[in-house]
Design a protein around this motif. Structure first.
Motif, mmCIF file in Angstrom:
data_model
loop_
_atom_site.group_PDB
_atom_site.id
_atom_site.type_symbol
_atom_site.label_atom_id
_atom_site.label_comp_id
_atom_site.label_asym_id
_atom_site.label_seq_id
_atom_site.Cartn_x
_atom_site.Cartn_y
_atom_site.Cartn_z
ATOM 1 N N SER A 188 16.903 -81.707 52.895
ATOM 2 C CA SER A 188 15.968 -80.609 53.184
ATOM 3 C C SER A 188 16.367 -79.293 52.534
ATOM 4 O O SER A 188 15.537 -78.395 52.384
ATOM 5 N N GLY A 189 17.659 -79.176 52.161
ATOM 6 C CA GLY A 189 18.186 -77.893 51.710
ATOM 7 C C GLY A 189 18.792 -77.107 52.855
ATOM 8 O O GLY A 189 19.382 -76.051 52.649
ATOM 9 N N GLY A 190 18.633 -77.630 54.075
ATOM 10 C CA GLY A 190 19.111 -76.930 55.271
ATOM 11 C C GLY A 190 17.949 -76.237 55.959
ATOM 12 O O GLY A 190 16.957 -75.857 55.327
ATOM 13 N N THR A 191 18.061 -76.055 57.256
ATOM 14 C CA THR A 191 16.979 -75.466 58.053
ATOM 15 C C THR A 191 16.513 -74.126 57.504
ATOM 16 O O THR A 191 15.318 -73.823 57.486
ATOM 17 N N LEU A 192 17.447 -73.297 57.036
ATOM 18 C CA LEU A 192 17.095 -71.950 56.597
ATOM 19 C C LEU A 192 16.416 -71.938 55.226
ATOM 20 O O LEU A 192 15.811 -70.935 54.844
ATOM 21 N N VAL A 193 16.489 -73.060 54.518
ATOM 22 C CA VAL A 193 15.696 -73.241 53.295
ATOM 23 C C VAL A 193 14.385 -73.934 53.651
ATOM 24 O O VAL A 193 13.304 -73.456 53.323
ATOM 25 N N GLU A 194 14.475 -75.051 54.322
ATOM 26 C CA GLU A 194 13.315 -75.881 54.642
ATOM 27 C C GLU A 194 12.251 -75.136 55.433
ATOM 28 O O GLU A 194 11.084 -75.138 55.071
ATOM 29 N N LYS A 195 12.641 -74.481 56.497
ATOM 30 C CA LYS A 195 11.680 -73.859 57.409
ATOM 31 C C LYS A 195 11.510 -72.369 57.126
ATOM 32 O O LYS A 195 10.396 -71.834 57.157
ATOM 33 N N CYS A 196 12.619 -71.722 56.854
ATOM 34 C CA CYS A 196 12.617 -70.255 56.923
ATOM 35 C C CYS A 196 12.327 -69.571 55.600
ATOM 36 O O CYS A 196 12.217 -68.340 55.559
ATOM 37 N N CYS A 197 12.159 -70.349 54.518
ATOM 38 C CA CYS A 197 11.737 -69.724 53.265
ATOM 39 C C CYS A 197 10.419 -68.980 53.474
ATOM 40 O O CYS A 197 10.171 -67.953 52.832
ATOM 41 N N HIS A 198 9.566 -69.471 54.393
ATOM 42 C CA HIS A 198 8.330 -68.755 54.744
ATOM 43 C C HIS A 198 8.625 -67.308 55.156
ATOM 44 O O HIS A 198 7.972 -66.366 54.699
ATOM 45 N N PHE A 199 9.594 -67.150 56.034
ATOM 46 C CA PHE A 199 9.861 -65.839 56.622
ATOM 47 C C PHE A 199 10.593 -64.920 55.657
ATOM 48 O O PHE A 199 10.369 -63.707 55.645
ATOM 49 N N PHE A 200 11.455 -65.506 54.830
ATOM 50 C CA PHE A 200 12.143 -64.701 53.824
ATOM 51 C C PHE A 200 11.138 -64.196 52.784
ATOM 52 O O PHE A 200 11.250 -63.080 52.286
ATOM 53 N N ASP A 201 10.162 -65.018 52.466
ATOM 54 C CA ASP A 201 9.084 -64.602 51.571
ATOM 55 C C ASP A 201 8.306 -63.428 52.168
ATOM 56 O O ASP A 201 8.022 -62.445 51.477
ATOM 57 N N LEU A 202 7.990 -63.517 53.452
ATOM 58 C CA LEU A 202 7.251 -62.431 54.113
ATOM 59 C C LEU A 202 8.079 -61.149 54.171
ATOM 60 O O LEU A 202 7.558 -60.054 53.940
ATOM 61 N N MET A 203 9.370 -61.271 54.459
ATOM 62 C CA MET A 203 10.229 -60.083 54.512
ATOM 63 C C MET A 203 10.240 -59.356 53.177
ATOM 64 O O MET A 203 10.135 -58.123 53.114
ATOM 65 N N ARG A 204 10.354 -60.118 52.109
ATOM 66 C CA ARG A 204 10.370 -59.531 50.769
ATOM 67 C C ARG A 204 9.038 -58.835 50.476
ATOM 68 O O ARG A 204 8.991 -57.766 49.860
#
Length: 371
Positions: free
Chosen positions: A182-198
């Motif tokens: 998966s790349g890890g939970t913080l890649v798999e799931k949370c890339c959505h939120f990091f994209d929004l933060m940026r």
């Protein structure tokens, strides 16, 4: 049928079938799904049953290369397990026939692979590639983005995103239970939120600090003799080039939450919040104080199908179709660079947990420890 945009879906598990349904609801826009590729027979059959109910005849392939070689499609959707994205994307980009691509998040599981895809795609200006970071399109999130970009809050200083939700769903062969896939939970799931933060910060990330663990979920599961290693909760802090900061609060054993996502953006003039699935946006200024806070209901009349992501996948397809029809005159709304940086933040956060220190985006982008 001459002007119909013909789609193929590579990977027809849960998200692949969700894309099929969304495209069915866009049929009046001149789209049709004509083929699918998936080695998993039960997934094939479920997709076929859906397509038959829509009166869409499908050509079925076991392998993605067969679908590409068939020449049937103008556009392909990649909704396969994360660890397969890199090779499939490279095969699409390097194919003699150009296919526009919508690839599910994350773009790839490592920064190295993301960068290779970005480099390969630069050599194919005849292909559009959009990354499926569709949370941008959820009506309350889209409304908050509009408020922030309009300057109502002033200069953004802090972005806080809380996702409190249920555990990861069961996927084919339980591929999502392991970091290597998966790349890890913080890649798999949370890339959505990091994209929004940026997006909210309007700046690129500089460094990341995270704390996380496996505390509740999947600890009693064993697959091929291995216990899952994906974390189920974390705090992540991101510092951006312009001095803004972001914080993610993730918990995947919080089924007792009213909202799955709560987003807060604070500027030097005011504060905005978005709540999903309540679909409410709150907006206030420092001058007006608590009594001046407005509550808005966020809706988008274009959405014909809410689906699994509150209509955002429908809007994602609408935007991508518009870019395709512009024939080079419109860039994808979420491009490969967006996909790369969202993965880089997730990778940095995973490393930060492992090494108990700040991790710079530069060291991740330079490929140190990025695998």
């Amino acid at each position: 049928m001459a002007n119909t945009v013909k789609y193929g879906i590579i990977g027809v598990g849960m998200m692949g079938r969700e894309h099929l349904i969304n495209l069915h609801h866009l049929r009046d826009q001149g789209v049709a799904v004509v083929s699918i590729a998936d080695p998993h027979i039960p997934s094939q059959q479920l997709a076929l049953n859906l397509a038959q109910s829509f009166h869409w005849p499908l050509k079925v392939f076991s392998e993605h290369k067969e679908l590409l070689d068939s020449g049937l499609c103008d556009v392909v959707i990649v909704s396969t397990p994360n660890m397969t994205h890199y090779q499939i994307l490279m095969d699409i980009i390097n194919h003699s026939k150009p296919h526009h691509v919508l690839v599910e998040k994350p773009l790839c599981t490592t920064v190295t692979d993301c960068k290779k895809v970005v480099d390969a795609a630069r050599k194919r200006p005849d292909i559009l590639v959009q990354v499926g970071l569709e949370y941008r399109y959820m009506p309350p999130v889209a409304k908050l983005i509009e408020i922030v970009k309009g300057g109502t809050l002033g200069q953004v200083k802090m972005v806080a995103i809380r996702e409190h939700r249920f555990p990861f769903l069961i996927k084919v062969n339980n591929w999502n239970r392991f970091n290597v896939n998966s790349g890890g939970t913080l890649v798999e799931k949370c890339c959505h939120f990091f994209d929004l933060m940026r997006l909210f910060a309007d700046a690129n990330p500089v460094r990341v600090m995270a704390s996380g663990a496996i505390d509740v979920n999947h600890k009693d599961e064993i697959y091929d003799g291995k216990v899952p290693d994906i974390i189920d909760n974390a705090y992540v802090i991101i510092e951006f080039e312009n001095g803004s900061r972001g914080m993610l609060d993730l918990c995947m054993f919080a089924e007792g939450s009213k909202n799955e996502q709560e987003i807060s953006v604070v500027g030097d003039i005011g504060k905005g919040e978005a709540f999903v699935p309540e679909s409410i946006v709150r907006l206030g200024t420092r001058v007006a104080g608590r009594d001046g806070v407005q509550t808005l209901k966020a809706e988008d009349s274009r959405i014909k199908y809410d689906g699994l992501h509150h209509g955002s996948s429908y809007l994602e397809h609408l935007h991508f179709l518009s870019a395709i029809r512009a024939k080079g005159g419109q860039a994808p709304a979420v491009d490969l660079q967006d996909g790369l940086i969202s993965v880089a933040i997730g990778v940095a956060a995973q490393i930060s947990i492992e090494k108990a220190r700040f991790v710079t985006i530069k060291e991740v982008m330079d490929d140190h420890n990025s695998k």
